[in-house]
Design a protein around this motif. Structure first.
Motif, PDB file in Angstrom:
ATOM      1  N   UNK A 363       0.794  -1.226   0.000  1.00 34.11           N
ATOM      2  CA  UNK A 363       0.000   0.000   0.000  1.00 34.11           C
ATOM      3  C   UNK A 363       0.829   1.278   0.000  1.00 34.11           C
ATOM      4  N   UNK A 364       2.115   1.158   0.311  1.00 38.61           N
ATOM      5  CA  UNK A 364       2.931   2.356   0.431  1.00 38.61           C
ATOM      6  C   UNK A 364       2.791   3.037   1.770  1.00 38.61           C
ATOM      7  N   UNK A 365       2.017   2.447   2.685  1.00 36.61           N
ATOM      8  CA  UNK A 365       1.792   2.997   4.022  1.00 36.61           C
ATOM      9  C   UNK A 365       1.931   1.858   5.025  1.00 36.61           C
ATOM     10  N   UNK A 366       2.579   2.125   6.146  1.00 37.90           N
ATOM     11  CA  UNK A 366       2.725   1.136   7.208  1.00 37.90           C
ATOM     12  C   UNK A 366       1.794   1.514   8.360  1.00 37.90           C
ATOM     13  N   UNK A 367       0.654   0.823   8.519  1.00 32.57           N
ATOM     14  CA  UNK A 367      -0.278   1.173   9.597  1.00 32.57           C
ATOM     15  C   UNK A 367       0.208   0.752  10.978  1.00 32.57           C
ATOM     16  N   UNK A 368       1.223  -0.110  11.031  1.00 34.44           N
ATOM     17  CA  UNK A 368       1.729  -0.625  12.303  1.00 34.44           C
ATOM     18  C   UNK A 368       3.134  -0.102  12.589  1.00 34.44           C
ATOM     19  N   UNK A 369       3.388   1.118  12.196  1.00 27.82           N
ATOM     20  CA  UNK A 369       4.685   1.739  12.462  1.00 27.82           C
ATOM     21  C   UNK A 369       4.589   2.495  13.780  1.00 27.82           C
ATOM     22  N   UNK A 370       4.577   1.726  14.857  1.00 27.36           N
ATOM     23  CA  UNK A 370       4.307   2.309  16.180  1.00 27.36           C
ATOM     24  C   UNK A 370       5.525   2.236  17.087  1.00 27.36           C
ATOM     25  N   UNK A 371       5.524   3.139  18.080  1.00 25.55           N
ATOM     26  CA  UNK A 371       6.480   3.069  19.169  1.00 25.55           C
ATOM     27  C   UNK A 371       5.881   2.312  20.337  1.00 25.55           C
ATOM     28  N   UNK A 372       6.672   2.134  21.392  1.00 22.50           N
ATOM     29  CA  UNK A 372       6.264   1.320  22.535  1.00 22.50           C
ATOM     30  C   UNK A 372       6.040   2.177  23.779  1.00 22.50           C
ATOM     31  N   UNK A 373       4.965   1.856  24.507  1.00 23.72           N
ATOM     32  CA  UNK A 373       4.755   2.362  25.858  1.00 23.72           C
ATOM     33  C   UNK A 373       4.186   1.223  26.696  1.00 23.72           C
ATOM     34  N   UNK A 374       4.337   1.350  28.002  1.00 24.71           N
ATOM     35  CA  UNK A 374       3.674   0.450  28.930  1.00 24.71           C
ATOM     36  C   UNK A 374       2.664   1.239  29.737  1.00 24.71           C
ATOM     37  N   UNK A 375       1.723   0.544  30.364  1.00 20.71           N
ATOM     38  CA  UNK A 375       0.695   1.194  31.175  1.00 20.71           C
ATOM     39  C   UNK A 375       0.142   0.165  32.150  1.00 20.71           C
TER      40      UNK A 375
END
Length: 642
Positions: A363-375
């Motif tokens: 698709x040319x887009x990464x929907x899961x290009x995320x950083x990490x946090x905890x909670x």
């Protein structure tokens, strides 16, 4: 390269930071801040002496919880009596009295907090218990009020459970936008009053709870204060159960108000494969538009919390000896659907990051290009993530001799029932920011200049580039070199220069009241020449004189835990680990990501503290030892366009 240094933590400058100017072949896309340094060597400015003057990057590590519930949430409010104000006071370091009358206080204050009460019938429980006229005007509200205040404990409990069960309905049993607006505006005003720039950030937010059994929940965070936040109301499953509609709602909020907002997806380990699906919510083919919306509004992922760890799973990563950590993998959230092995790939962070690379190729887009946090996801009004100070998921059961065997999730199949000991005492989110303000924290989250921990407050830095050397590990100002020569966690590496492979500067300093460090690992995911996703874990730095075997594995660090006395000694491990690691398997044509995982030596789990305090014995199946850890946001590598 590996270096194990024992130093006085007070002399160690590890307050590194985030976002860096693009230098040479390295770019930092979507990074807001740039460093003013143009040389990689330390050069004394003609107008100054201090090496700290003129540093133009975030230098403050800020600890917080983006996922906490109080009595304002319908489910939490049936058990806890702690208010939103008490939640802020507790996070700031004050002592509070719990619902059951226990005194509680954090060992160290948090720097920021999001009281993320559920959007569904926001504020209902306090309004019911107070006999609010707007709620009692509704017949259902009047009946619930009479039952809750009847003085009959069983009737009150049954009514509370009925209220919680109503969250599964398609329409709210009490549909009162005016009452919700009143509760929301009370909260935003309270948050503003507890927000103290430079000291403590009370970040406005709420939880969007949808597909309850499959746990596709999101926490929504605002960059601004109440004047903008009051121009909207919490978006709930009664508005739509489709998270794609939430993103559209948030986009509309930004367009109307000029404000900024983001969402953080919950740990997906109970979603039965739906959190990171290859498809759209309705099962149709994923589109570029939907992928772009998710990428824009969900820059972070909650990788660990009370309901288990969501970084990796042993089925997906059989060669990872640390993958089976606080694993909840029997069923979905309420135990109504048994989990099948093929579902796991849509639930864990590492696999999602790999899926994102594949989707981006299509698709040319990464929907899961995320950083990490905890909670935490605590429903007690108290953000307690420390093993020796753990108050559990909800206030129905507070610390007492039998809470380890209390039923947390009762499933139709007894084998799927979750008991109290299964809960994890975590986690926390760490943000590298310029200052402790809402705006600075929000901007760091958007840059993904964050990392998750399971409760420990170890300090971690992770930079990627092409020019790091072993000499860089000798600097007591590694951030200066990290930003001058590379990009920080959450950043993007441009195409590699001919013949070069990415290398990474990393450093971790132990939590002053937790265990020493065992090792730092680099986790790599990539797409191979056949278009298949792959992963590999590299031991990059470790304590002691251990040596890697032929498979790159390390002997265990050891174990000093005295379970009977719930204590340990820091006679193994290292207080600090720092090093430079170069990818030995790099192919410049293959998209990849890299993140650091830091592992502490074994320390007592909350169950060991509980057994010691109450003089009880627990079955062998109950774990008594834990290995706290941190997960940095990834750094992505993208090949040159053909």
């Amino acid at each position: 390269m590996m270096k194990d240094i024992s130093i006085n933590p007070g002399s160690m400058t590890l307050r590194l930071a985030a976002c860096l100017a693009a230098l040479g072949m390295v770019t930092a896309e979507a990074q807001e801040y740039t460093t003013e340094q143009e040389d990689t060597e330390a050069v004394l400015a003609p107008d100054g002496f201090s090496p700290y003057a003129g540093r133009n990057f975030p230098q403050v590590p800020l600890w917080g919880d983006s996922h906490l519930h109080t009595m304002v949430s319908v489910d939490a409010g049936t058990m806890t009596r702690l208010t939103q104000e008490q939640a802020f006071r507790f996070a700031r370091g004050e002592e509070v009295t719990t619902t059951h009358g226990l005194r509680a206080k954090l060992s160290r204050p948090l720097d920021w907090l999001v009281v993320s009460d559920h959007a569904e019938m926001y504020g209902l429980m306090p309004q019911l218990l107070a006999g609010d006229g707007q709620v009692l005007a509704n017949e259902q509200g009047r009946l619930w009020y009479e039952a809750l205040t009847s003085g009959d404990p069983q009737l009150a409990f049954d009514t509370a459970m009925e209220i919680v069960a109503s969250l599964s309905d398609d329409t709210p049993p009490i549909d009162n936008p005016k009452a919700i607006k009143h509760a929301w505006e009370d909260y935003t005003a309270l948050a503003d009053s507890y927000n103290e720039p430079g000291i403590f950030s009370a970040i406005i937010g709420y939880e969007y709870t949808t597909e309850g059994a499959n746990n596709l929940h999101r926490n929504v965070l605002f960059r601004d204060g109440r004047f903008r936040a009051n121009q909207t109301l919490p978006f709930s499953q009664y508005d739509s159960k489709n998270p794609e509609d939430l993103w559209a709602y948030l986009a509309d909020y930004e367009a109307r108000t000029g404000g900024e907002v983001l969402a953080i997806a919950h740990n997906g380990n109970l979603s039965n494969g739906r959190m990171f699906s290859f498809n759209a919510y309705d099962g149709s083919e994923l589109t570029e538009e939907i992928a772009s919306l998710r990428a824009r509004f969900e820059p972070l992922y909650e990788a660990t919390q009370i309901k288990g760890d969501g970084e990796a799973h042993p089925f997906l990563s059989p060669d990872d000896e640390f993958a089976d950590f606080d694993t909840w993998d029997a069923a979905n959230l309420n135990g109504t659907e048994v989990k099948e092995p093929e579902m796991l790939a849509g639930e864990y962070a590492r696999e999602a990051l790999k899926r994102g690379l594949r989707i981006e190729q299509d698709l040319g887009v990464n929907p899961f290009k995320f950083g990490m946090v905890g909670a935490t996801d605590a429903h007690t009004g108290m953000a307690t993530a420390q093993e020796d100070n753990f108050f559990g998921k909800h206030s129905g059961v507070e610390p007492e001799p039998g809470r380890w065997e209390h039923v947390v999730i009762e499933a139709p199949d007894p084998d799927l029932t979750i008991y109290g000991w299964k809960q994890a005492a975590g986690g926390l989110g760490a943000v590298w920011a310029r200052e402790n303000t809402r705006a600075a924290i929000f901007d760091a989250m958007m840059r993904k200049e964050t990392y998750a921990t399971t409760g420990s407050r170890m300090l971690v830095r992770f930079f990627g580039g092409y020019d790091f050397t072993d000499e860089d590990t000798l600097s007591r100002l590694p951030a200066d070199l990290g930003y001058a020569k590379g990009v920080p966690m959450g950043g993007n590496l441009s195409a590699a220069p001919d013949g070069e492979a990415p290398n990474f500067l990393f450093v971790a300093l132990k939590d002053s009241i937790s265990g020493n460090l065992d090792r730092i690992q680099i986790v790599k995911g990539w797409i191979d020449a056949n278009g298949e996703t792959q992963e590999k874990i590299y031991n990059a730095a470790w304590s002691g004189d251990r040596e890697l075997d032929a498979d790159g594995k390390l002997p265990e660090v050891g174990n000093t835990v005295d379970v009977a006395n719930a204590t340990w000694t820091n006679t193994i491990g290292a207080p600090e680990l720092i090093g430079v690691w170069e990818d030995p398997d790099f192919d410049p044509a293959q998209p990849a990501f890299y993140y650091a995982r830091v592992i502490e030596i074994p320390t007592p789990r909350w169950t060991a503290y509980e057994a010691k305090r109450f003089g009880i014995e627990m079955p062998d199946e109950v774990p008594m030892i834990t290995t706290e850890r941190a997960y940095t946001s990834p750094i992505w590598y993208t090949p040159a366009a053909e």
